[in-house]
Scaffold this motif. Structure first.
Motif, PDB file in Angstrom:
ATOM      1  N   ASP A  54      -7.486  -9.465   0.478  1.00  0.00           N
ATOM      2  CA  ASP A  54      -6.785  -8.688  -0.537  1.00  0.00           C
ATOM      3  C   ASP A  54      -6.317  -7.374   0.094  1.00  0.00           C
ATOM      4  O   ASP A  54      -7.109  -6.460   0.338  1.00  0.00           O
ATOM      5  CB  ASP A  54      -7.704  -8.395  -1.724  1.00  0.00           C
ATOM      6  CG  ASP A  54      -6.957  -7.743  -2.886  1.00  0.00           C
ATOM      7  OD1 ASP A  54      -5.743  -7.485  -2.730  1.00  0.00           O
ATOM      8  OD2 ASP A  54      -7.580  -7.485  -3.934  1.00  0.00           O
ATOM      9  N   LEU A  55      -5.017  -7.306   0.386  1.00  0.00           N
ATOM     10  CA  LEU A  55      -4.453  -6.105   1.003  1.00  0.00           C
ATOM     11  C   LEU A  55      -3.772  -5.195  -0.019  1.00  0.00           C
ATOM     12  O   LEU A  55      -3.166  -4.190   0.359  1.00  0.00           O
ATOM     13  CB  LEU A  55      -3.429  -6.513   2.077  1.00  0.00           C
ATOM     14  CG  LEU A  55      -3.974  -7.381   3.221  1.00  0.00           C
ATOM     15  CD1 LEU A  55      -2.843  -7.798   4.155  1.00  0.00           C
ATOM     16  CD2 LEU A  55      -5.064  -6.661   3.991  1.00  0.00           C
ATOM     17  N   SER A  56      -3.891  -5.563  -1.276  1.00  0.00           N
ATOM     18  CA  SER A  56      -3.209  -4.773  -2.307  1.00  0.00           C
ATOM     19  C   SER A  56      -3.902  -3.438  -2.566  1.00  0.00           C
ATOM     20  O   SER A  56      -3.315  -2.539  -3.156  1.00  0.00           O
ATOM     21  CB  SER A  56      -3.130  -5.579  -3.615  1.00  0.00           C
ATOM     22  OG  SER A  56      -4.432  -5.868  -4.114  1.00  0.00           O
ATOM     23  N   ARG A  57      -5.147  -3.315  -2.127  1.00  0.00           N
ATOM     24  CA  ARG A  57      -5.904  -2.084  -2.377  1.00  0.00           C
ATOM     25  C   ARG A  57      -6.115  -1.263  -1.118  1.00  0.00           C
ATOM     26  O   ARG A  57      -7.014  -0.419  -1.044  1.00  0.00           O
ATOM     27  CB  ARG A  57      -7.259  -2.434  -2.999  1.00  0.00           C
ATOM     28  CG  ARG A  57      -7.146  -3.191  -4.331  1.00  0.00           C
ATOM     29  CD  ARG A  57      -8.500  -3.580  -4.855  1.00  0.00           C
ATOM     30  NE  ARG A  57      -8.385  -4.359  -6.089  1.00  0.00           N
ATOM     31  CZ  ARG A  57      -9.419  -4.876  -6.747  1.00  0.00           C
ATOM     32  NH1 ARG A  57     -10.650  -4.709  -6.262  1.00  0.00           N
ATOM     33  NH2 ARG A  57      -9.231  -5.561  -7.855  1.00  0.00           N
ATOM     34  N   VAL A  58      -5.303  -1.492  -0.108  1.00  0.00           N
ATOM     35  CA  VAL A  58      -5.440  -0.750   1.140  1.00  0.00           C
ATOM     36  C   VAL A  58      -5.047   0.713   0.921  1.00  0.00           C
ATOM     37  O   VAL A  58      -3.960   1.001   0.421  1.00  0.00           O
ATOM     38  CB  VAL A  58      -4.549  -1.380   2.229  1.00  0.00           C
ATOM     39  CG1 VAL A  58      -4.525  -0.501   3.480  1.00  0.00           C
ATOM     40  CG2 VAL A  58      -5.052  -2.774   2.578  1.00  0.00           C
ATOM     41  N   ASP A  59      -5.939   1.635   1.286  1.00  0.00           N
ATOM     42  CA  ASP A  59      -5.655   3.057   1.148  1.00  0.00           C
ATOM     43  C   ASP A  59      -5.577   3.701   2.531  1.00  0.00           C
ATOM     44  O   ASP A  59      -5.584   3.011   3.556  1.00  0.00           O
ATOM     45  CB  ASP A  59      -6.728   3.739   0.288  1.00  0.00           C
ATOM     46  CG  ASP A  59      -8.147   3.475   0.820  1.00  0.00           C
ATOM     47  OD1 ASP A  59      -8.274   3.016   1.979  1.00  0.00           O
ATOM     48  OD2 ASP A  59      -9.114   3.724   0.086  1.00  0.00           O
TER      49      ASP A  59
END
Length: 407
Positions: free
Chosen positions: A299-304
């Protein structure tokens, strides 16, 4: 399973195989091994895009356990082929000199840098078992994907060249060391469980495989033809039992599959080729399912910002360790700068082997979801780098040759 769930499962498998073929062809057209396209497709079909809406629709939760089961079977077959193709004679013939030095450089340097990286990441990710985490990260950045490397060399006509021979020999050693250390990591991480002593049974089991099963298969070969269906069935039964045994004693089933592949006698090349051919036919169907299952955990949608920093450090460590260690080792053996760079580029491929190791790390709790996702992207990028870098080195070599042609 209900009739509807069975229908959805079958449709999902059909979709996965179709997508795998399409993205595999696209990857080849772009000069990449098909496995790159399949891994990327698995990530894109996962929760990274549209917050999981695509994956939730195409792969409902009720069928995912069954997809995981099919993926596990595909993984068993793949790891068996990896062990089956491990060429001991190659190590004896070219395991000294440049190949031996390359194997050492491509293993020791990444392991050392991986330890330093893990000590930094451990403070941020707070793993339950710090020692297991540090050792795992060191192993993860030191892996070379032997099967993907072999395919790249074949596609580029390099498998019988000096660089190709050294790369395959060194990669075989790196893989063997990596799987051994990964087994040690799993033993350490599970050390607090009540029945962890069972893992010690792997040692007599391995002795049984090589001391009893291997001679038995050799005697069986003398009494049956190389394409005997009964003989192939016996090997496959032994493979599944071997994978089950290591799983039951506390090691991942991939170790049992790999060990059994190593134990198959090397004396009958015709039978080994027939066995590899039949196994790969089933793997072609089941292994793409594994990519999807692995992609559902990315899941790369939450990369900060912190995750980006972690990824940069992971990439620098992985590339510098593998490329730098290989390059320096090759130079000490008298290889030219270009040859050393080509060899270092080849040894930097990770591909599916890395993905399998990361899945083991996720299952035993060494990696969290965020770090697993970043490591998967690292595996894709380092493997995708190989083709363009080899092309660039080839162009530079031709340019230098032309510059010396008298005008």
């Amino acid at each position: 399973m209900t009739e509807l769930q069975v229908a959805i499962l079958l449709l999902d498998v059909a979709l996965i195989v179709l997508v795998a073929r399409l993205v595999g062809r696209l990857a080849r057209a772009l000069g990449q091994p098909p496995v790159i396209g399949e891994i990327v497709a698995g990530i894109l079909l996962g929760p990274t895009l549209f917050h999981g809406a695509v994956s939730g629709t195409l792969f409902p939760m009720v069928v995912r356990p069954h997809l995981s089961t099919l993926a596990s079977v595909g993984l068993v077959l793949f790891m068996f082929v990896v062990g089956l193709e491990f060429d001991f004679s190659r190590l004896r013939g070219s395991g000294r000199g440049a190949a031996g030095a390359t194997a050492i450089g491509a293993t020791v340097v990444p392991l050392g840098l991986g330890v330093l990286l893990a000590l930094y990441l451990a403070d941020r990710h707070q793993p339950a078992n710090r020692l297991g985490f540090v050792l795992f990260m060191a192993v993860a950045v030191s892996i070379t994907a032997f099967p993907v490397l072999a395919r790249i060399l074949t596609d580029r006509g390099m498998s019988r060249t000096l660089i190709g021979t050294i790369a395959l020999s060194a990669a075989a050693v790196c893989d063997l060391v990596a799987w051994t250390l990964l087994a040690v990591v799993q033993a350490i991480v599970g050390g607090g469980t009540q029945h962890q002593w069972l893992i010690l049974l792997v040692i007599p089991f391995a002795l049984l495989l090589f001391g009893v099963v291997r001679p038995g298969l050799r005697r069986l070969a003398a009494r049956t033809g190389p394409r005997s269906a009964g003989r192939i069935a016996i090997v496959l039964v032994g493979l599944l039992i071997s994978a089950a045994v290591t799983q039951m004693v506390g090691l991942h089933f991939v170790f049992g599959a790999f060990l059994f592949g190593l134990a198959v006698p090397r004396s009958d090349d015709v039978f080994r080729e027939e066995l590899r051919h039949r196994t790969e036919a089933a793997t072609m169907l089941l292994l793409p399912v594994y990519f999807i299952v692995a992609g559902l955990n990315v899941d790369l949608s939450r990369v900060d910002v912190d995750a980006v920093v972690d990824f940069v450090l992971i990439m620098v460590t992985a590339v510098a360790g593998k490329f730098g260690g290989t390059f320096l080792a090759a130079r000490t053996q008298g290889l030219s700068g270009r040859q050393s760079a080509e060899l270092a580029t080849l040894m930097n491929t990770r591909g599916l082997t890395e993905l399998i190791a990361l899945s083991v790390g996720l299952q035993i709790g060494v990696l969290d979801g965020g770090l697993y996702s970043l490591m998967v992207v690292m595996a894709v990028v380092t493997t995708a780098m190989c083709g363009p870098m080899l092309q660039m080195l080839s162009r530079e070599s031709r340019a230098k040759e032309l510059s010396f042609i008298p005008g």
